[in-house]
Design an enzyme around this catalytic site. Structure first.
Site, PDB file in Angstrom:
ATOM      1  N   GLU A   8       0.517  -0.597  -0.784  1.00 35.97           N
ATOM      2  CA  GLU A   8      -0.366   0.527  -0.427  1.00 35.97           C
ATOM      3  C   GLU A   8      -1.794   0.399  -0.959  1.00 35.97           C
ATOM      4  OE1 GLU A   8       2.721   4.208  -0.048  1.00 35.97           O
ATOM      5  OE2 GLU A   8       2.334   3.545  -2.091  1.00 35.97           O
TER       6      GLU A   8
HETATM    7  C1  ACM Z   1       6.284   1.910  -2.485  1.00 29.34           C
HETATM    8  O1  ACM Z   1       7.170   2.763  -2.270  1.00 29.34           O
HETATM    9  N1  ACM Z   1       5.017   2.244  -2.416  1.00 29.34           N
HETATM   10  C2  ACM Z   1       6.619   0.538  -2.814  1.00 29.34           C
END
Ligand code: ACM
Length: 538
Positions: free
Chosen positions: A343
């Protein structure tokens, strides 16, 4: 694993057998003749389900006259025998001697013996009326066998058999080994901090169900939880708070070493994660020189993701990372270092790839193997890297195309922070609602298209902590679902069946109660004892 014939088993265990016979000869005249109630090893509530079980319908009577022996001169096996003795004491109050360290009569014995072949965690367990024999090539295998024996030990003694309490253990033979080498769980100690004692309790429970890796998500936007001596503000500033704005916390290096040692005693590997280049706000507040999102970083106690990044083009950032990886790697005996990589929404794609390709060699330099969330497969990496598939199957396939192994943590099946249902007290549901049966009913071997069994390293169940700040809340989400992931990663597909598993799961309540685990009492599980700690919800 190579199977041993009974006759070769006898030869291999001659020394132990003679010790046993000698014992038997000098005590048999004084032993009471006890007729045990019939017991059935094949229906024992073992989780995970063992590979092969043959029941012989009798019982081994564990009592005050039972002793433990490890193969002569084998310190590692003696430690495993000591562990077993301590665990037996916790349930029965008996103080059973190990290797003759103790006074008194011995009627029956438990032997730990080392074989010269067999896969690392495999074991054979032979239980007869008079002896229990554990055979394994490694102490790790013996440790896994000890968990099976602990699960076979009744929580209550049978006081009608003799003038003293006896715990009857069903007789027979178990041949067992894990399907996957990596059977993991993850704790997010960054969004909310969990102290060493909580982590130890989690490790105790993981060990009982034969899990062997605990991944600690040590850093995120809301908190930096591991002391780095060369960059002290990471914890002074970055560790000061958590989601919701309460005081945070962090592990000193001494604390971390204590966790690593406690895990090692249970043959569990700790995988440390420093998430980067995103999820880095807490570090950037501590040292603004690291920051790359063009804003002045401030402590963050909310739950948004994807807004932070380090500056991927500054050499200082890589010197910093070198220090962090070095200090943590020095304290981490396990083979892995997790670099996060998920992310990073405000890192440009080219910068992200450049960053991951620069960080991977730093990790290698300190002797560790890189693990990253599945996005790291967008970089060009070598085949020693492990991609942790959580969201994007294309990324998992990109990893395989580079010869990398994949660790399975698909959020829709394996995220422990997903709510059980719409009424769950804690958790999120962005990926799915995951009732206890849904968590168990899937096939890691074939879950992701384009991946073969050989591409898969194992299964890991992550527990993110945005919505939980106390151990009891953590337990509500983790239990009973964690046991399903333990079975999915240990047992073969032929041995996995929800209807059979749910009965064995329902029989775990005495252990849950003894460990004071605040589990979620799903109505989909036939809990063996009716008093449950929470209202029924699904
Ligand atoms: C995640 O759940 N951002 C790896």
């Amino acid at each position: 694993m190579k199977k041993m014939h009974w006759s070769s088993l006898l030869i291999r265990t001659t020394a132990l057998a003679w010790a046993g016979l000698a014992l038997w000869a000098c005590t048999q005249d004084r032993r009471p003749q006890i007729t045990f109630p019939k017991t059935d090893l094949s229906t024992a509530a073992l989780v995970p389900k063992p590979g092969k079980t043959i029941a012989t319908g009798d019982a081994f009577g564990l009592d005050r006259y039972t002793a433990l022996y490890a193969a002569a001169g084998d310190g590692e096996l003696a430690n495993v025998a000591d562990f077993l003795s301590v665990q037996i004491r916790a349930v029965t109050g008996l103080n059973l001697p190990v290797n003759g360290q103790g006074e008194g009569e011995v009627h029956r014995a438990i032997y730990l013996n080392r074989t010269d072949s067999g896969s690392p965690e495999a074991y054979e367990l032979y239980i007869s009326r008079d002896s229990v024999l554990i055979n394994s090539a490694t102490a790790e295998g013996a440790f896994r066998a000890v968990q099976t024996l602990r699960q076979l030990l009744p929580q209550k003694s049978n006081d009608t058999l003799a003038a003293y309490p006896i715990w009857p253990i069903p007789t027979g033979r178990i041949d067992d080994e894990p399907a996957w080498a990596y059977r993991g769980a993850m704790l997010d100690v960054a969004r909310h901090f969990f102290p060493v004692e909580d982590v130890k309790k989690y490790l105790d429970i993981m060990a009982y169900y034969k899990m062997n890796v605990l991944h600690l998500h040590l850093t995120d936007d809301q908190g930096w939880r591991i002391e780095i001596k060369s960059w002290p503000k990471l914890t002074e500033v970055g560790g000061s708070t958590e989601v919701g704005g309460e005081a945070g916390g962090f592990y000193t290096q001494e604390d971390y070493r204590e966790i690593v040692a406690y895990a090692a005693e249970r043959y569990i590997t700790i995988v440390p994660e420093v998430d980067m280049p995103g999820h880095t706000n807490a570090a950037s507040v501590s040292y603004p020189i690291l920051n790359g999102n063009g804003k002045t970083p401030e402590l963050y106690t909310g739950t948004r993701v994807g807004f932070s990044t380090w500056d991927t083009h500054k050499d200082t950032v890589y010197s910093f990372i070198d220090d962090v990886v070095r200090e943590i790697s020095e304290m981490t005996p396990g083979p892995y270092f997790h670099i996060g990589g998920d992310e990073s929404h405000v890192t440009k794609e080219d910068d992200y790839v450049y960053f991951i390709e620069r960080v991977a060699p730093i990790v290698r330099k300190y002797g560790k193997r890189v693990i990253g969330w599945d996005e790291v497969a967008n970089a060009t990496l070598d085949s020693t890297v492990v991609a942790q598939f959580w969201a994007d199957e294309d990324n998992a396939r990109k990893a395989v195309a580079q010869g990398m192994k994949v660790l399975l943590s698909p959020a829709r099946k394996a995220y422990l922070d997903m709510q059980y249902d719409t009424l769950s007290d804690y958790g999120l549901h962005w990926a799915a609602y995951i009732p206890v049966d849904t968590a168990y009913i899937w096939t890691p071997e074939t879950y992701a298209q384009g991946l073969t069994e050989a591409d898969i390293l194992g299964v890991e169940a992550p527990l993110w902590s945005e919505t939980i700040s106390e151990m009891s809340e953590l337990e509500y989400l983790a239990f009973p679902r964690l046991l399903g992931y333990a079975e999915l990663s240990w047992s073969t597909p032929e041995n996995r069946n929800w209807e059979d598993y749910k009965v064995r799961l329902g029989a775990q309540t005495p252990y849950f109660r003894r460990m004071d685990i605040r589990y979620y009492p799903s109505t989909r599980v036939p809990w063996q004892e009716p008093e449950v700690p929470e209202p029924i919800r699904d």
